[in-house]
Design a protein around this motif. Structure first.
Motif, PDB file in Angstrom:
ATOM      1  N   UNK A 191       0.815  -1.225   0.000  1.00  0.00           N
ATOM      2  CA  UNK A 191       0.000   0.000   0.000  1.00  0.00           C
ATOM      3  C   UNK A 191       0.843   1.268   0.000  1.00  0.00           C
ATOM      4  N   UNK A 192       2.128   1.136   0.308  1.00  0.00           N
ATOM      5  CA  UNK A 192       3.000   2.324   0.268  1.00  0.00           C
ATOM      6  C   UNK A 192       3.169   2.834  -1.166  1.00  0.00           C
ATOM      7  N   UNK A 193       2.571   2.143  -2.138  1.00  0.00           N
ATOM      8  CA  UNK A 193       2.577   2.631  -3.522  1.00  0.00           C
ATOM      9  C   UNK A 193       1.955   4.029  -3.591  1.00  0.00           C
ATOM     10  N   UNK A 194       1.131   4.348  -2.602  1.00  0.00           N
ATOM     11  CA  UNK A 194       0.511   5.685  -2.576  1.00  0.00           C
ATOM     12  C   UNK A 194       1.563   6.783  -2.439  1.00  0.00           C
ATOM     13  N   UNK A 195       2.697   6.444  -1.804  1.00  0.00           N
ATOM     14  CA  UNK A 195       3.799   7.410  -1.689  1.00  0.00           C
ATOM     15  C   UNK A 195       4.413   7.710  -3.056  1.00  0.00           C
ATOM     16  N   UNK A 196       4.125   6.860  -4.031  1.00  0.00           N
ATOM     17  CA  UNK A 196       4.583   7.086  -5.405  1.00  0.00           C
ATOM     18  C   UNK A 196       3.529   7.830  -6.223  1.00  0.00           C
ATOM     19  N   UNK A 197       2.371   8.067  -5.613  1.00  0.00           N
ATOM     20  CA  UNK A 197       1.279   8.709  -6.336  1.00  0.00           C
ATOM     21  C   UNK A 197       0.432   7.724  -7.117  1.00  0.00           C
ATOM     22  N   UNK A 198       0.532   6.440  -6.780  1.00  0.00           N
ATOM     23  CA  UNK A 198      -0.255   5.417  -7.463  1.00  0.00           C
ATOM     24  C   UNK A 198      -1.327   4.878  -6.523  1.00  0.00           C
ATOM     25  N   UNK A 199      -2.502   4.651  -7.055  1.00  0.00           N
ATOM     26  CA  UNK A 199      -3.523   3.962  -6.274  1.00  0.00           C
ATOM     27  C   UNK A 199      -3.132   2.486  -6.225  1.00  0.00           C
ATOM     28  N   UNK A 200      -3.717   1.755  -5.304  1.00  0.00           N
ATOM     29  CA  UNK A 200      -3.458   0.331  -5.214  1.00  0.00           C
ATOM     30  C   UNK A 200      -3.823  -0.363  -6.531  1.00  0.00           C
ATOM     31  N   UNK A 201      -4.953   0.011  -7.103  1.00  0.00           N
ATOM     32  CA  UNK A 201      -5.407  -0.596  -8.353  1.00  0.00           C
ATOM     33  C   UNK A 201      -4.406  -0.333  -9.477  1.00  0.00           C
ATOM     34  N   UNK A 202      -3.914   0.893  -9.568  1.00  0.00           N
ATOM     35  CA  UNK A 202      -2.919   1.222 -10.601  1.00  0.00           C
ATOM     36  C   UNK A 202      -1.641   0.408 -10.408  1.00  0.00           C
ATOM     37  N   UNK A 203      -1.208   0.295  -9.166  1.00  0.00           N
ATOM     38  CA  UNK A 203       0.021  -0.430  -8.855  1.00  0.00           C
ATOM     39  C   UNK A 203      -0.134  -1.918  -9.182  1.00  0.00           C
ATOM     40  N   UNK A 204      -1.264  -2.496  -8.803  1.00  0.00           N
ATOM     41  CA  UNK A 204      -1.519  -3.903  -9.121  1.00  0.00           C
ATOM     42  C   UNK A 204      -1.542  -4.125 -10.633  1.00  0.00           C
ATOM     43  N   UNK A 205      -2.187  -3.233 -11.355  1.00  0.00           N
ATOM     44  CA  UNK A 205      -2.277  -3.364 -12.813  1.00  0.00           C
ATOM     45  C   UNK A 205      -0.897  -3.273 -13.453  1.00  0.00           C
ATOM     46  N   UNK A 206      -0.130  -2.310 -13.031  1.00  0.00           N
ATOM     47  CA  UNK A 206       1.204  -2.124 -13.585  1.00  0.00           C
ATOM     48  C   UNK A 206       2.088  -3.335 -13.286  1.00  0.00           C
ATOM     49  N   UNK A 207       2.053  -3.804 -12.043  1.00  0.00           N
ATOM     50  CA  UNK A 207       2.855  -4.956 -11.654  1.00  0.00           C
ATOM     51  C   UNK A 207       2.448  -6.220 -12.378  1.00  0.00           C
ATOM     52  N   UNK A 208       1.145  -6.448 -12.488  1.00  0.00           N
ATOM     53  CA  UNK A 208       0.639  -7.644 -13.157  1.00  0.00           C
ATOM     54  C   UNK A 208       1.046  -7.655 -14.626  1.00  0.00           C
ATOM     55  N   UNK A 209       0.873  -6.544 -15.319  1.00  0.00           N
ATOM     56  CA  UNK A 209       1.236  -6.485 -16.736  1.00  0.00           C
ATOM     57  C   UNK A 209       2.736  -6.692 -16.926  1.00  0.00           C
ATOM     58  N   UNK A 210       3.544  -6.119 -16.051  1.00  0.00           N
ATOM     59  CA  UNK A 210       4.999  -6.292 -16.147  1.00  0.00           C
ATOM     60  C   UNK A 210       5.380  -7.758 -15.976  1.00  0.00           C
ATOM     61  N   UNK A 211       4.762  -8.419 -15.011  1.00  0.00           N
ATOM     62  CA  UNK A 211       5.079  -9.824 -14.761  1.00  0.00           C
ATOM     63  C   UNK A 211       4.533 -10.726 -15.865  1.00  0.00           C
ATOM     64  N   UNK A 212       3.393 -10.381 -16.427  1.00  0.00           N
ATOM     65  CA  UNK A 212       2.874 -11.159 -17.561  1.00  0.00           C
ATOM     66  C   UNK A 212       3.857 -11.090 -18.724  1.00  0.00           C
ATOM     67  N   UNK A 213       4.552  -9.974 -18.852  1.00  0.00           N
ATOM     68  CA  UNK A 213       5.523  -9.805 -19.924  1.00  0.00           C
ATOM     69  C   UNK A 213       6.725 -10.744 -19.832  1.00  0.00           C
ATOM     70  N   UNK A 214       6.981 -11.278 -18.649  1.00  0.00           N
ATOM     71  CA  UNK A 214       8.085 -12.235 -18.490  1.00  0.00           C
ATOM     72  C   UNK A 214       7.577 -13.566 -17.925  1.00  0.00           C
ATOM     73  N   UNK A 215       6.312 -13.860 -18.163  1.00  0.00           N
ATOM     74  CA  UNK A 215       5.691 -15.073 -17.612  1.00  0.00           C
ATOM     75  C   UNK A 215       6.478 -16.337 -17.944  1.00  0.00           C
ATOM     76  N   UNK A 216       7.037 -16.418 -19.136  1.00  0.00           N
ATOM     77  CA  UNK A 216       7.825 -17.584 -19.518  1.00  0.00           C
ATOM     78  C   UNK A 216       9.047 -17.766 -18.629  1.00  0.00           C
ATOM     79  N   UNK A 217       9.743 -16.683 -18.371  1.00  0.00           N
ATOM     80  CA  UNK A 217      10.924 -16.749 -17.493  1.00  0.00           C
ATOM     81  C   UNK A 217      10.542 -17.134 -16.071  1.00  0.00           C
TER      82      UNK A 217
END
Length: 183
Positions: A154-180
């Motif tokens: 939840x400290x993602x808010x200190x970056x100016x990101x909502x929890x939903x935005x942070x989860x979305x960004x993280x999920x998409x980044x990890x999907x990009x390397x799902x094979x690895x």
């Protein structure tokens, strides 16, 4: 340091496949955050990739974890901002996270664990079917992935990101390397 050298260094210190995958996941999310904020992707990626470089050596000693890693990275000539972010990602040291890089690494570290745990409870054991709502539901389940510190995420808010935005960004980044990640 270029990524290839960082990977060699990582493999020199870490042998556990899941720790290496965790490091790759944190790297991917940190790179995505750097892109989002217009920061140096390579620098942020190195911080994510190498943040737990000392984990096998310091596993039972949280008071040493990340300090030893910082020393290793300092000896290797990494940017002082990376060294500091690595040290500050371990809250046991109570180092202030005053820069965006340190804040991002601190929030990202447990996020990747939450996302992996969410993938592993699905029948497919893959990242592809996950969405932000599924992650939000798991985030709010106190008994789910207890090791993924919710306050830290939840400290993602200190970056100016909502929890939903942070989860979305993280999920998409990890999907990009799902094979690895084997997910």
């Amino acid at each position: 340091m270029v990524r290839e050298d960082a990977l060699r260094l990582l493999h020199q210190y870490l042998k556990t496949p899941n720790l290496i995958k965790h490091s790759l996941a944190v790297e991917a999310v940190m790179r995505a955050l750097a892109r989002h904020f217009g920061e140096d992707e390579d620098k942020w990626g190195l911080a994510g990739l190498l943040h737990d470089i000392d984990y096998e050596e310091t596993k039972g000693d949280p008071q040493r974890h990340s300090l030893v890693g910082g020393e290793i990275l300092e000896r290797e000539g990494l940017d002082p901002d990376i060294v500091y972010a690595v040290k500050a990602h371990n809250e046991a040291h109570r180092l202030p996270r005053e820069d965006r890089l340190s804040r991002a690494l601190y929030a990202t570290d447990p996020l990747t664990g939450l996302i992996v745990a969410a993938a592993l409870i699905r029948p497919e054991k893959k990242l592809a079917p996950l969405d932000v709502q599924f992650l939000l539901n798991r985030y709010h389940e106190k008994s789910f992935a207890r090791g993924a510190n919710r306050q830290q995420i939840a400290s993602c808010r200190e970056l100016g990101l909502s929890l939903e935005e942070f989860l979305a960004l993280g999920l998409e980044a990890m999907k990009g390397i799902a094979g690895e990640l084997g997910l």
